[in-house]
Write a protein that holds these residues in place. Structure first.
Motif, mmCIF file in Angstrom:
data_model
loop_
_atom_site.group_PDB
_atom_site.id
_atom_site.type_symbol
_atom_site.label_atom_id
_atom_site.label_comp_id
_atom_site.label_asym_id
_atom_site.label_seq_id
_atom_site.Cartn_x
_atom_site.Cartn_y
_atom_site.Cartn_z
ATOM 1 N N UNK B 264 0.652 -1.181 -0.171
ATOM 2 C CA UNK B 264 -0.077 0.155 0.065
ATOM 3 C C UNK B 264 1.124 1.256 0.117
ATOM 4 N N UNK B 265 2.176 1.148 0.603
ATOM 5 C CA UNK B 265 2.837 2.541 0.563
ATOM 6 C C UNK B 265 3.772 2.627 -0.769
ATOM 7 N N UNK B 266 3.799 1.736 -1.571
ATOM 8 C CA UNK B 266 4.597 1.714 -2.859
ATOM 9 C C UNK B 266 4.377 2.968 -3.611
ATOM 10 N N UNK B 267 3.089 3.331 -3.683
ATOM 11 C CA UNK B 267 3.008 4.474 -4.524
ATOM 12 C C UNK B 267 2.751 5.758 -3.692
ATOM 13 N N UNK B 268 3.298 5.752 -2.663
ATOM 14 C CA UNK B 268 3.435 7.130 -1.772
ATOM 15 C C UNK B 268 4.647 7.168 -1.495
ATOM 16 N N UNK B 269 5.044 8.522 -0.393
ATOM 17 C CA UNK B 269 6.399 8.890 -0.435
ATOM 18 C C UNK B 269 6.509 8.825 1.181
ATOM 19 N N UNK B 270 7.763 8.219 1.532
ATOM 20 C CA UNK B 270 8.052 8.125 2.939
ATOM 21 C C UNK B 270 8.036 9.354 3.679
ATOM 22 N N UNK B 289 3.120 10.177 -8.445
ATOM 23 C CA UNK B 289 3.696 9.706 -9.812
ATOM 24 C C UNK B 289 2.831 10.056 -10.957
#
Lengths: 280, 412
Positions: B264-270, B289
Motif C-alpha cells: 500500500x505504501x509503494x505509490x506514496x512517499x515516506x 507519480x
C-alpha cells in the motif's frame, strides 16, 4: 490485419510494462548527498504475502524499546492496550496492566479542581519522554529525537534502514570532523553520516530472559527492536495480508467465471450474426 | 442514441412513471439496449473501469470524511486514528489512497486509447473536451486530497503548487493569499482544501454524466474507426458489454487489491509519514507519480511564470486536439505514420514521468526540455503535418465484415 493487431498488442504491452515499471521505480528516492550505502537486509518474518510478526521477537523488541529507546524517543500514536491486541506482541491483559502501571500520567481535574498523578492504564497512551520539543532539544545537544510510531514508514528503505542504522556506527573517516556530541553512522547519509544519537545498542545492554531466548547481540537486538517498530508503524499488517489473500482468491475465481461468461456470450453473438448473414 | 423506442413499460406503475418522468426509459436505452459496435477490444473497457474507480473513491471518501479532522493540529493524528482505531479504517484509507493511483492509471490508458483510435475526431469533439475537463478536475481533486494527509510532502506540495499562482503578474500574490486564507499554507488552507476536495468529485460526477451523454449521441468509436452503418455492426450494450466490462473490472480489481493489501505504501512517499512541519523543508519535494510528467514540464522551463504557463498549456492544448489533427481516418491501424508518432508520444510522456522524479540538473534537465518540446511538437507540428502528408491505408467497408469473417474462419 491479424498480424498488425498482434504487433499492436505487443507494443501496447511493452508500453504498459514501462508504465508499471515507472510506477514501481518512479517513487522518488533521495538523491544521494554523497554515496548512499547499500542497506543491510534483515530476515523479516512479516515480509511477503503471508508475512506474520514473530511474537517472541516483538516482545523482545518491546523490552529494548522500554529499556533503551524510550528514554529519548516517544511512541505517541500507540496505546498501551495495543500490546495485547491480535497481530502484535499479544501480551496478556495483566501483563499490559503491569507495564502501564510502571508509568504515571497527569489526570484530572478532580472534585476539588486539582490535577493529580495516577498510574497509567491500558487505555492510556505510551508516555512521552519529554514535556515538549524544546525540552527534548535541550537534553540532546540541539537535536530532536523523532517519534518512533511511524519511523519504519517514514524512512526510505523502511525496516532495513532502521536495522542498518542501529548497526551502522563506526569511527568517522578521515575528513569528517565530529565534536563531542556527534557520532558517525554510515547509513545516516543525509548529513554525510553525522548524527547526534550515540550508538544505542551494545552487546548485552538488555537481558533476554526466558527459555530459548537468543543472546542479546547488537545484531539480534537491532532485529528485534526493528520488528517491534515495524509492528508499531503498521499494527494491522497481519489482518491486512490475511484479508488480502481472501480477496485475491475471491477475485480470481470471480474473474475466471466472468471470463468464461464473456467468451460464451460472444460466441453466440457472432454465431447469431452468421446465421442472419446466411439467411439474408 | 438520443431517442430509441426499445423500452416498453411492463406494468401500470412503470407506464404511469413513463408518462411523467421517463427515467426508466432513459436508463433502459442508455445502459441496456444502447447499440454498441461489436468490434470493441479490451482497451474500451476502461470507461467501465473508470466508473468503478470513481464509485470506489466516493464511497471510501465519504466514510473517511466521517473520521477525518480537517485541522492543522489534528489532521495527521486523525489519519493515524483511522489507520489504527477505526474498524477496517486501514482498509478504507488504503483503498482510497491506492484508488487515486488506480484512477489515474485507468484514466491515462483511456486517454491514450482515445488518441490511438482517433476517438476525439468528428463527431466526438464534445466527448473528448468533456474528458479533458474531467482529467483536469481529477488532477485538482487528487492534489487537494494529497494535502489533507498533512504530512511533510502534503504540506510542501501545497506550498510549491500554490506558490506557482504567485508567478502571475499583478494578481498573482493576491490570488495566492486568497487561496491560502492567510500569508502561508496553514489551517485555513487545509480547511478549505477539505471542503473543495469533498465538492469536486460531485462536479466530476456531473461531468461524467455529460461525458456519457455526449458518448451516446454519436455512439462509440471502435478499433477500425469507421462509422456504424447497419444493425449488424452493433450489439446491445447489455449483456455483451456489461459482462465484458465486468470481467475487465474484476481483473483491474486484482491489480488494485495487490497494491492495497500487499504494497500500500509503494505509490506514496515516506516523507508523508512525517507530520507537516513548516520549519523544515524536505530535501526533495515531489508530487505523486501521476503528476510527475506535468512537474517535469514545469521545471523544464527556466522562468517561473513560463513554467506555469507551459504546464497549464500541456493540458490546455488537449482541448484543441480535434482541430489540430485534421486527418479523416480515425484509427491508427490505418495510419502507419501516425502510429509510430503515437508510440513516440507515449514514450515521451513516460520519459517526462521519469524525469519528474529526478533533480532537474545536467542531462536530466536537457532531456526534460527535449521531451517537453516533443510533447508540444506532437500536437502543434506532427499531427497537423501528418493530416496533410500521410497516405492512410484502405479502411474496411463495414464493422461486421472482418469480425464475422474472422469468427467464421476460427470456427472452421
Amino acid at each position: 490485419m491479424r498480424k498488425r493487431r498482434v504487433r499492436f498488442f505487443a507494443a501496447a504491452r511493452a508500453a504498459a510494462a514501462a508504465l508499471l515499471f515507472s510506477l514501481a521505480g518512479g517513487s522518488p528516492a533521495f538523491a544521494a548527498e554523497g554515496e548512499k550505502p547499500q542497506l543491510l537486509k534483515g530476515a523479516w518474518s512479516f515480509d511477503g504475502p503471508f508475512g506474520r510478526f514473530d511474537r517472541a521477537s516483538l516482545r523482545r523488541g518491546l523490552q529494548i524499546y522500554r529499556e533503551v529507546c524510550s528514554s529519548c524517543h516517544g511512541l505517541s500514536f500507540l496505546y498501551l492496550r495495543n500490546l495485547s491486541e491480535a497481530g502484535g506482541p499479544e501480551l496478556s491483559l495483566d501483563a499490559v496492566k503491569a507495564i502501564a502501571a510502571d508509568y504515571e500520567i497527569t489526570d484530572g481535574p478532580d472534585r476539588e479542581g486539582d490535577m493529580f498523578q495516577r498510574k497509567r492504564r491500558p487505555s492510556d497512551r505510551f508516555p512521552e519522554p519529554y514535556d515538549n520539543d524544546q525540552a527534548a532539544r535541550v537534553a540532546n545537544a540541539g537535536a530532536l529525537p523523532p517519534d518512533l510510531s511511524l519511523i519504519i514508514k517514514a524512512r526510505e528503505g523502511g525496516a532495513d534502514y532502521v536495522y542498518s542504522l542501529l548497526q551502522g556506527y563506526e569511527a568517522a573517516p578521515a575528513g569528517v570532523k565530529l565534536d563531542e556530541t556527534q557520532h558517525f553512522n554510515k547509513y545516516f547519509h543525509l548529513t554525510g553520516g553525522v548524527l547526534a544519537m550515540p550508538p544505542p545498542l551494545t552487546d548485552g545492554i538488555v537481558d533476554y530472559e526466558g527459555e530459548g531466548a537468543p543472546k542479546a547481540t547488537v545484531k539480534q537486538m537491532a532485529h528485534d527492536v526493528t520488528a517491534f517498530l515495524a509492528w508499531a508503524s503498521e499494527p494491522r499488517l497481519e489482518e491486512r495480508k490475511r484479508l488480502g489473500f481472501q480477496v485475491m482468491v475471491y477475485l480470481a475465481i470471480f474473474a475466471a467465471l466472468l471470463y468464461f461468461s464473456t467468451r460464451r456470450l460472444w460466441l453466440t453473438a457472432h454465431g447469431e450474426a452468421d446465421e442472419k448473414e446466411e439467411s439474408a | 442514441m438520443p431517442h430509441g423506442e426499445s423500452y416498453e413499460p411492463r406494468n401500470r406503475f412503470t407506464a404511469w412513471m413513463d408518462a411523467r418522468l421517463p427515467l426508466l426509459r432513459v436508463m433502459h436505452e442508455s445502459f441496456l439496449t444502447y447499440p454498441t459496435p461489436r468490434n470493441l477490444n479490451y482497451w474500451w473497457t476502461f470507461g467501465g473501469i473508470l466508473t468503478f474507480c470513481l464509485a470506489v473513491q466516493m464511497i471510501t471518501g465519504i466514510i473517511l470524511a466521517m473520521h477525518y479532522v480537517p485541522h492543522a493540529d489534528l489532521a495527521f493524528e486523525s489519519v493515524q486514528h483511522i489507520m489504527r482505531d477505526v474498524n477496517y479504517g486501514w482498509l478504507i484509507r488504503y483503498v482510497h489512497a491506492c484508488g487515486a493511483s488506480m484512477f489515474f492509471l485507468a484514466a491515462y490508458i483511456h486517454m491514450f486509447r482515445s488518441l490511438y483510435y482517433g476517438s476525439y475526431k468528428p463527431p466526438r469533439e464534445m466527448l473528448w473536451i468533456l474528458g479533458v475537463v474531467i482529467i483536469f478536475l481529477m488532477i485538482v481533486t487528487a492534489f487537494l486530497g494529497y494535502v489533507l494527509v498533512w504530512g511533510q510532502m502534503s504540506f510542501w506540495a501545497a506550498t510549491v503548487i500554490t506558490n506557482l499562482l504567485g508567478a502571475f503578474p499583478l494578481i498573482g500574490e493576491a490570488v495566492k493569499e486568497w487561496l491560502w486564507g492567510g500569508f502561508a499554507v496553514g489551517n485555513a488552507t487545509l480547511n478549505r482544501f477539505f471542503s473543495l476536495h469533498y465538492l469536486l468529485p460531485f462536479v466530476i460526477v456531473g461531468m461524467v454524466a455529460l461525458h456519457i451523454w455526449a458518448l451516446h449521441i454519436p455512439g462509440n468509436n471502435n478499433p477500425q474507426g469507421i462509422d456504424v452503418r447497419q444493425g449488424k455492426d452493433t450489439v446491445p450494450f447489455h449483456p455483451y458489454y456489461t459482462v465484458k466490462d465486468l470481467f475487465a473490472v474484476s481483473l483491474f480489481a486484482l491489480l488494485f487489491s495487490y497494491f492495497v493489501f500487499y504494497d500500500p505504501e509503494a505509490l506514496g512517499h515516506p516523507d508523508n509519514s512525517i507530520k507537516a512541519n513548516p520549519l523544515q523543508t524536505p530535501p526533495h519535494i515531489v508530487p505523486e507519480w501521476y503528476l510527475l510528467p506535468f512537474y517535469a514540464i514545469l521545471r523544464a522551463v527556466p522562468s517561473k511564470l513560463g513554467g506555469v504557463l507551459i504546464m497549464f498549456a500541456s493540458i490546455g492544448i488537449l482541448f484543441f486536439l480535434p482541430w489540430l489533427d485534421r486527418a479523416k481516418t480515425r484509427s491508427a491501424r490505418y495510419r502507419p505514420l501516425f502510429r509510430q508518432f503515437f508510440f513516440l508520444f507515449v514514450i515521451a510522456c513516460l520519459g517526462l514521468g521519469y524525469l519528474g522524479a529526478q533533480t532537474p540538473e545536467g542531462a536530466h534537465l536537457i532531456l526534460a526540455r527535449i521531451l517537453t518540446f516533443y510533447y508540444f511538437a506532437h500536437f502543434l507540428i506532427v499531427l497537423p503535418l501528418l493530416s496533410v502528408i500521410e497516405k492512410p491505408l484502405p479502411v474496411p467497408k463495414s464493422i461486421n465484415a472482418p469480425v464475422l469473417k474472422g469468427a467464421g474462419a476460427a470456427a472452421q
